[in-house]
Structures are given as structure tokens and as C-alpha cells.
Design an enzyme around this catalytic site. Sequence first.
Site, PDB file in Angstrom:
ATOM      1  N   ASP A 106     103.649 -75.790  87.598  1.00 38.06           N
ATOM      2  CA  ASP A 106     102.998 -77.089  87.758  1.00 38.06           C
ATOM      3  C   ASP A 106     103.749 -78.056  86.836  1.00 38.06           C
ATOM      4  O   ASP A 106     103.592 -78.016  85.617  1.00 38.06           O
ATOM      5  CB  ASP A 106     101.516 -76.987  87.368  1.00 38.06           C
ATOM      6  CG  ASP A 106     100.823 -78.355  87.364  1.00 38.06           C
ATOM      7  OD1 ASP A 106     101.505 -79.370  87.583  1.00 38.06           O
ATOM      8  OD2 ASP A 106      99.602 -78.394  87.140  1.00 38.06           O
TER       9      ASP A 106
ATOM     10  N   LYS B  33     103.125 -89.980  88.254  1.00 34.24           N
ATOM     11  CA  LYS B  33     103.353 -90.068  86.808  1.00 34.24           C
ATOM     12  C   LYS B  33     104.780 -90.524  86.504  1.00 34.24           C
ATOM     13  O   LYS B  33     104.989 -91.622  86.032  1.00 34.24           O
ATOM     14  CB  LYS B  33     103.013 -88.739  86.161  1.00 34.24           C
ATOM     15  CG  LYS B  33     101.527 -88.396  86.394  1.00 34.24           C
ATOM     16  CD  LYS B  33     101.154 -87.061  85.872  1.00 34.24           C
ATOM     17  CE  LYS B  33      99.824 -86.571  86.384  1.00 34.24           C
ATOM     18  NZ  LYS B  33      98.668 -87.305  85.871  1.00 34.24           N
TER      19      LYS B  33
ATOM     20  N   TRP C 120      94.613 -78.219  82.516  1.00 35.66           N
ATOM     21  CA  TRP C 120      95.122 -78.161  83.896  1.00 35.66           C
ATOM     22  C   TRP C 120      95.462 -76.755  84.338  1.00 35.66           C
ATOM     23  O   TRP C 120      95.167 -76.366  85.477  1.00 35.66           O
ATOM     24  CB  TRP C 120      96.296 -79.126  84.080  1.00 35.66           C
ATOM     25  CG  TRP C 120      95.791 -80.532  84.087  1.00 35.66           C
ATOM     26  CD1 TRP C 120      95.903 -81.460  83.094  1.00 35.66           C
ATOM     27  CD2 TRP C 120      94.999 -81.159  85.116  1.00 35.66           C
ATOM     28  NE1 TRP C 120      95.250 -82.619  83.438  1.00 35.66           N
ATOM     29  CE2 TRP C 120      94.684 -82.464  84.661  1.00 35.66           C
ATOM     30  CE3 TRP C 120      94.524 -80.748  86.349  1.00 35.66           C
ATOM     31  CZ2 TRP C 120      93.923 -83.354  85.428  1.00 35.66           C
ATOM     32  CZ3 TRP C 120      93.767 -81.632  87.117  1.00 35.66           C
ATOM     33  CH2 TRP C 120      93.476 -82.914  86.657  1.00 35.66           C
TER      34      TRP C 120
HETATM   35  N1  PMP Z   1      98.345 -80.733  87.044  1.00 36.73           N
HETATM   36  C1  PMP Z   1      98.584 -81.532  86.002  1.00 36.73           C
HETATM   37  C2  PMP Z   1      99.415 -81.020  84.871  1.00 36.73           C
HETATM   38  C3  PMP Z   1      98.071 -82.830  85.992  1.00 36.73           C
HETATM   39  O1  PMP Z   1      98.312 -83.642  84.968  1.00 36.73           O
HETATM   40  C4  PMP Z   1      97.302 -83.285  87.090  1.00 36.73           C
HETATM   41  C5  PMP Z   1      96.740 -84.700  87.155  1.00 36.73           C
HETATM   42  N2  PMP Z   1      96.571 -85.346  85.983  1.00 36.73           N
HETATM   43  C6  PMP Z   1      97.071 -82.401  88.137  1.00 36.73           C
HETATM   44  C7  PMP Z   1      97.616 -81.143  88.089  1.00 36.73           C
HETATM   45  C8  PMP Z   1      96.245 -82.823  89.324  1.00 36.73           C
HETATM   46  O2  PMP Z   1      96.949 -83.766  90.036  1.00 36.73           O
HETATM   47  P1  PMP Z   1      96.266 -84.595  91.229  1.00 36.73           P
HETATM   48  O3  PMP Z   1      95.305 -85.538  90.611  1.00 36.73           O
HETATM   49  O4  PMP Z   1      97.434 -85.265  91.887  1.00 36.73           O
HETATM   50  O5  PMP Z   1      95.591 -83.617  92.112  1.00 36.73           O
END
Ligand code: PMP
Length: 360
Positions: free
Chosen positions: A171, A195, A102
Site C-alpha cells: 500500500d 496525495k 491503515w
Molecule cells: N492507505 C493509506 C496509507 C491511506 O493513507 C489511505 C487514505 N488516507 C488509504 C489507504 C485509503 O485510501 P482511499 O481513501 O482512497 O480509499
Amino acid sequence: MARSHNFSAGPTAVPLEVLNQAYDEFHDFAGTGMSIMEMSHRSPIFRAIAEQTEADLRELLEVPAHYRVLFVQGGASLQFAQVPMNLAGENGSVDYLHTGLWSGKAIEAARQYCEVRVVASAQGTGFDRVPAVQDWQLNPKAAYLHYTENETVHGVQFAEPPASEAPLVCDACSSLLSKPIDIARHGLVYAAAQKNMGVAGLTVVIMDPALLDRCHGFTPDILNYACISDAQSMLNTPATFPWYLTGLTLQWIKRSGGLQVLHQRNQTKASLLYETLDGSDGFYRNPVQPTYRSINNVPFRLADQALEAAFLREAEAAGLHGLKGHASVGGIRASLYNAISVEAVAALCEFMGAFARRYG
Ligand code: PMP
């Protein structure tokens, strides 16, 4: 009612109490004869929900009073672009820590807007740790330092927020509200709700207003934090139903005892699972260095990877769902967010023990 044990990485389980309350209020919210979904976002009823949600979030996270709390759409992925668009400044250089899939995506997105310096990367060791602080090449003049508090795919979590002279951007998508976090150490924290705190469609941004001055003209108003803040997150029609469901989830977190209590419970769940993995004589293996093991997402492999398909199939049959690892790494992953009970994790551990005895 049959409810499955849901270990999905998100969207994931919503507390049953929250589902029940939403169900009760679905057709007729508080005697209005309307569902929340059918109501104007500018109605006094929805405004009250929005205000209460913000107040509860501020209380739970102990957000400094002068910080702004924004409720936006586009998921955490939009923040990968929105953060540099707003905060990089003219000809700005920004610092990123690369600790897994991520943060890698956040880096790629930021590169489209500004000069990105990767101050440290754990790619060389297969994203099994946060790189040692003494190896970080920090730029004190960076517009900000970005880190991913919990790497949802690789199961790597920071033990504490990085020390940084530049404003810290976090994040916290897969960890916000699973434990206390010192918001005041951060310039900006973002997380999508699906989450630990609600459902997909709503993203929370918490920011130091000192950064609002940087949100300059070329950023479209709809993505400009200053404009969003001025409009109290209602520059356009917000995601009203996810906002409401997130509000209900925050109230459930408060009733559950708040973040200290949830953190303890989340640690208990994670310990149960890591003990099962570590005590399996190598049948199962989590690759992350113990200091950086996540309490939210626990990826693991079977020593005999050919058995993983049978593991997933038999787990499903035993009522344990959402255990398939992310496509980029394969294997198994159990996500242990707030709504997952200790009993669910105990059931998973028991299944794992029995599976290892059968095939080991
Ligand atoms: N950052 C992290 C740490 C994530 O786990 C996720 C989604 N699993 C995201 C960003 C992206 O999130 P979204 O699908 O809401 O765009």
C-alpha cells in the site's frame, strides 16, 4: 490570486500549473469544442490521454516492461479487499505487517476473505516504528506479504521494502511518486491518486503479471485484476477526469525533474519540520523513532495539549490549512506531499517558532 498553504492529508494541494492547464482546457479540449469530462472514454483523444498517463507513470517509476499498470476506482480502500479476493488463492494464508491505522484497516478487510497472519505489530509501542525485522514471524509459503509503505496517520515510513520470499504487496497510497521505489521487488503496488500524483477518484495498481493466474472465478469480473488488465482498465466507464488530471500531474513531475529531484525536495521539507520539532525544547513532540519518520506525513503533539486548539486556530488565520491530526490520534499533522513547496513548510516552521515563543 490567494493560494493557501495546504497541509491536508489528502485530497490536498494540486500544483498550480496543473490547475491552470486544466482550467485552460476545461471548456474546449484541443479544439474539440468539448471538455474531457464530456468525451467518450473510448474516443481516440481520451485513449491517447490514458496511454500517455500510463507511459509517464512507467517512465517515472521505472516499471519493468512486463508489469501491468491498471487504473481503477474505489480508492485504496477497495484494494484492501480486492488484493485478498484476487491473490489469496484457494484456502490461502496471507501475511500482513501492522504498523499503524491503515495497515490495521487492510488487515481487517483481508480477514473477510482469507486467513490473515499478522507477522509483526507495532501496536504495543503506539505505532512509533516498524517492528524489528528479527521479530517478524514470516511464513515463506504465504500467498503474499502486505505492508503499508507510509502510515499516513501515524507518520511511520519503511526505510526500504521488506525482504520477502512471498510476493510483496505494498500500500503506497501516501508515498507513491514522492520518491523512487523498486517496483521490481514487488508483486503488486497500489495507491490512490489524491496525495502525490493527482486527485481523488483514480487508483493505480501496478502488478507482476505472474500473479494474474491467481485471479480466479469467484471474484466478480469488475474486481478481477485479470479481467481489468485484459480490458485495459476500461471494463466499464473509468474516472476520466481524475485520470486526465493525474496525467497532467505526472507531466508536471517530469518537468520538475522526476522522482530523484522531488525526493530531495521532500526530504528538505521534512528535515525543516523535524528540526523545528526537535529543536523546540519539548514544546512540540513527534513520537516516531527517527529511522522511521515519514517524509510525507508528520504528526506531532504540543506538550500542553490544551494549546492545540489555539495552535490550529492561529495557523488557519496565518494561512496554514489542513493541520488537524486524524481523529483517531488527535493532535496536529502536516502532510508534505509533492505539491507542497519548501516555502510553505518554511512558513509553517516560522509560525511554529513564533507560537512556541508566545506560549512557551
Ligand atoms: N492507505 C493509506 C496509507 C491511506 O493513507 C489511505 C487514505 N488516507 C488509504 C489507504 C485509503 O485510501 P482511499 O481513501 O482512497 O480509499
